[in-house]
Motif scaffolding. Structure first.
Motif, mmCIF file in Angstrom:
data_model
loop_
_atom_site.group_PDB
_atom_site.id
_atom_site.type_symbol
_atom_site.label_atom_id
_atom_site.label_comp_id
_atom_site.label_asym_id
_atom_site.label_seq_id
_atom_site.Cartn_x
_atom_site.Cartn_y
_atom_site.Cartn_z
ATOM 1 N N ASP A 190 0.829 -1.215 0.000
ATOM 2 C CA ASP A 190 0.000 0.000 0.000
ATOM 3 C C ASP A 190 0.859 1.259 0.000
ATOM 4 N N THR A 440 -5.259 -8.898 -1.833
ATOM 5 C CA THR A 440 -4.969 -7.473 -1.717
ATOM 6 C C THR A 440 -5.495 -6.939 -0.383
ATOM 7 N N GLN A 442 -7.605 -4.638 -0.114
ATOM 8 C CA GLN A 442 -9.048 -4.495 -0.321
ATOM 9 C C GLN A 442 -9.775 -5.794 0.014
ATOM 10 N N ASP A 445 -9.698 -6.437 3.846
ATOM 11 C CA ASP A 445 -10.650 -5.552 4.518
ATOM 12 C C ASP A 445 -12.083 -6.038 4.317
#
Length: 647
Positions: A190, A440, A442, A445
């Motif tokens: 990130d 990832t 994303q 999360d």
């Protein structure tokens, strides 16, 4: 004049810059004095006069005398290298190899030479000295010593050091991110992707163009951008493909198919998928040849009889041009590359006019940039009409699914228990068995959100090692997930992996790269998989597979819908049970695992390509018609069991 006086005279001329007179004196002196110091002064004088190659030879003569002088030999090697006297440089290098492992300049020259001779395996010892070298050229040479092994610590050290010393270098950043994704170092990804995304938002492609096309897919799901990641490949000359198609070619009564790959061994995903197709090819209509550049160790480790699949031609030792010549000499009508931009690829063979029809299939989920291809084989899900502008290949779309599957050689799931795999008996088990590079921030999360909203649920997560596990857990812990909610697991024996999948309730797919073989394995093993609609080939694969097995309702519209659906299903065990019943009922009647039906569609595709080419027509998009819907199972449950037992 004594030898000492003659030497002092020559040295004096040298000091005064009278190099010609120094040379004349030294030439006379060499009749009586061939000591190291005389040859060394000769070398310095020749160098001043611009005779670098002769100076290298003089230094070599000075250094080879007993006792050997490393300092003189070092100068000889450097000069030979500069002059392109590669054989002499290697000869000198063999005398002072231990010094070269500590001297970046020597290592640079020896590495350049050995790389040019395709002897990369001899250069492992130069990695450290080059990456720690004082000049950028040393570090760039170190980068050329990187291998495909993302778990090699020497590779990781090179990449980390390069990026630390040159944080603004786009190539080094790209390499660093590849290694970071492999161990799920999400914080680093990130942080160091931020400049990349900012640049891309401004319309700049400076971080895209040099990216490796395969690894590029793992962070970018936009096929309009994917096609611009060309790495270090060069465009083909204008008219190259047209010239290839016009070459004289003798068509026979059978269509001659050549498959090109390094994966013709049982343990690889490619053969797990397509072995049955190779067995089922109609030998009365098609002549099959496997052009194999597999690592020989795979064949030694796993017994496998190639003879029933077709002729096998070993091209491991051939150059790209020689391999293309070997393919053309066999009169191959359609050459199918199964690798594309993936590890171990030799797709550049296709740039040497190997066959009148050249096709990409199965290995790489996207356009294969700067490779001479006529078609890419896909289906209407992975290659919708709107994607045509982003591919240089023409679409050859199979009617149901582009991915073959093997219901005979793939093991059928056997009974097992949650206790055997450390899973709670009464919890709802989400699972992800996809490769760590596909996970990832994303996705993590989203999974955290799902766990928080789903009471009495756990995530069963495959990790490739302790480093990846620690990195993923750090992300989840920071988002408030209790450690008991995550069950990490590792890779296990293939048959046991097929068994264990059924213990989960719902598979969670990844984006922008879906599970490919991983998803079809889960569906075969009886595990429903939840995915989202994709935006490029790599992110549409699970949608294709779910449609082919009869579970299109497990394709969510977007990531928000994906989270919502996962939460809903965690509270609806009866729907999960119905999905699992559907998978069991559809396994032997729906298209996904129907290898016979798939082979018919694939062969029809080949016949349509050949018919087009035989008329002298340029490649054009092809949609293969479907066979009538199957109303009866193509095999019974006990047929698979009997086949496995017979092995």
């Amino acid at each position: 004049m004594t030898t000492r006086k003659a030497f002092l005279t020559a040295s004096g001329f040298y000091q005064k810059g009278q190099y010609t007179r120094a040379l004349e004196t030294l030439n006379e002196l060499l009749n009586v004095d061939r000591s190291p110091k005389t040859y060394a002064l000769l070398a310095k004088t020749l160098l001043k006069l611009g005779f670098k190659s002769d100076a290298a030879s003089a230094y070599e003569l000075a250094g080879r005398q007993k006792p050997q002088r490393e300092d003189y030999l070092r100068e000889a090697l450097l000069l030979h290298g500069d002059c392109g006297n590669d054989d002499q440089a290697l000869a000198v290098g063999s005398l002072i190899l231990p010094l070269a492992f500590k001297d970046a300049d020597l290592a640079f020259i020896l590495t350049r030479i050995l790389l040019s001779r395709q002897q990369k395996e001899l250069l492992t010892g130069f990695k450290t000295v080059l990456v720690e070298g004082p000049a950028i050229r040393h570090r760039q040479m170190a980068a050329k010593l990187l291998t495909d092994d993302l778990y090699d610590e020497s590779n990781r050290h090179i990449v980390t050091t390069l990026f630390k010393k040159h944080p603004e270098n786009i190539i080094f950043r790209t390499l660093y991110l590849i290694f970071a994704r492999e161990v799920s170092d999400l914080a680093a990804v990130d942080r160091h992707m931020a400049p990349v995304m900012a640049s891309l938002a401004q319309g700049k492609l400076d971080h895209v163009i040099p990216d490796n096309p395969f690894f590029h897919l793992h962070w970018c799901g936009d096929e309009a951008i994917n096609k611009l990641a060309i790495h270090d490949t060069d465009p083909l000359p204008a008219g190259h493909a047209e010239t290839r198609r016009r070459l004289p070619h003798a068509w026979g009564s059978k269509i001659r198919i050549g498959y090109l790959s390094s994966d013709f061994w049982p343990g690889h995903a490619t053969m797990k998928l397509m072995q049955r197709v190779l067995e089922l090819h109609d030998k009365d209509r098609f002549e099959i040849t496997l052009f194999d550049h597999s690592d020989l160790s795979h064949r030694q480790d796993e017994a496998f009889d190639y003879s029933e699949l077709g002729a096998t031609v070993d091209i491991r030792g051939l150059s790209n041009q020689a391999a293309a010549d070997a393919i053309r000499s066999r009169g191959i009508d359609i050459l199918v590359d199964l690798k594309g931009h993936t590890k171990g690829s030799r797709a550049f063979i296709l740039n040497h006019m190997a066959a009148p029809i050249q096709v990409a299939w199965l290995g790489f989920p996207g356009t294969t940039v700067n490779i001479d291809l006529d078609y890419i084989i896909g289906d209407h899900h992975v290659l919708p009409d709107g994607s045509k502008e982003h591919f240089h290949e023409k679409f050859c779309r199979l009617p149901e699914c582009y991915q073959p599957n093997d219901p005979i050689n793939r093991p059928k799931p056997r009974p097992t228990t949650r206790a055997q795999h450390g899973l709670p008996e009464d919890a709802f088990v989400f699972a992800s068995f996809n490769g760590n590079r596909k996970i990832t921030s994303q996705m993590v999360d989203a999974w955290c959100n799902i766990l928080k909203r789903s009471k009495n649920s756990v995530l069963w997560l495959l990790c490739n090692g302790p480093r990846a596990e620690a990195n993923i857990w750090a992300r989840m812990e920071a988002r408030g997930i209790n450690r008991k909610r995550v069950v990490f697991t590792t890779r296990i024996r293939y048959e046991d992996h097929i068994d264990r999948q059924q213990l989960a309730d719902l598979g969670l797919d990844t984006f922008p790269v879906n599970g490919h073989t991983t998803t079809s394995e889960q569906l075969w093993g009886g595990l429903p998989v939840l995915t989202t609609k994709g935006s490029n080939f790599a992110s549409r694969v699970s949608e294709s597979l779910l449609n082919a097995i009869g579970l299109p309702e497990l394709v969510a519209d977007d990531l928000t819908a994906y989270e919502d659906m996962a939460v809903q299903l965690a509270g609806q065990p009866e729907r999960i049970a119905q999905f699992k019943q559907t998978l069991a009922a559809n396994r032997y009647i729906k298209p996904l695992f129907d290898a016979e039906r798939f082979t018919h569609h694939l062969e029809t595709a080949f016949e349509m390509m050949a018919a087009h080419a035989r008329q002298g027509l340029a490649p054009d998009h092809i949609d293969v018609p479907a066979l009538p819907v199957r109303l009866e199972p193509f095999m019974e449950e006990d047929q698979n069991a009997a086949a496995i037992a017979a092995e």
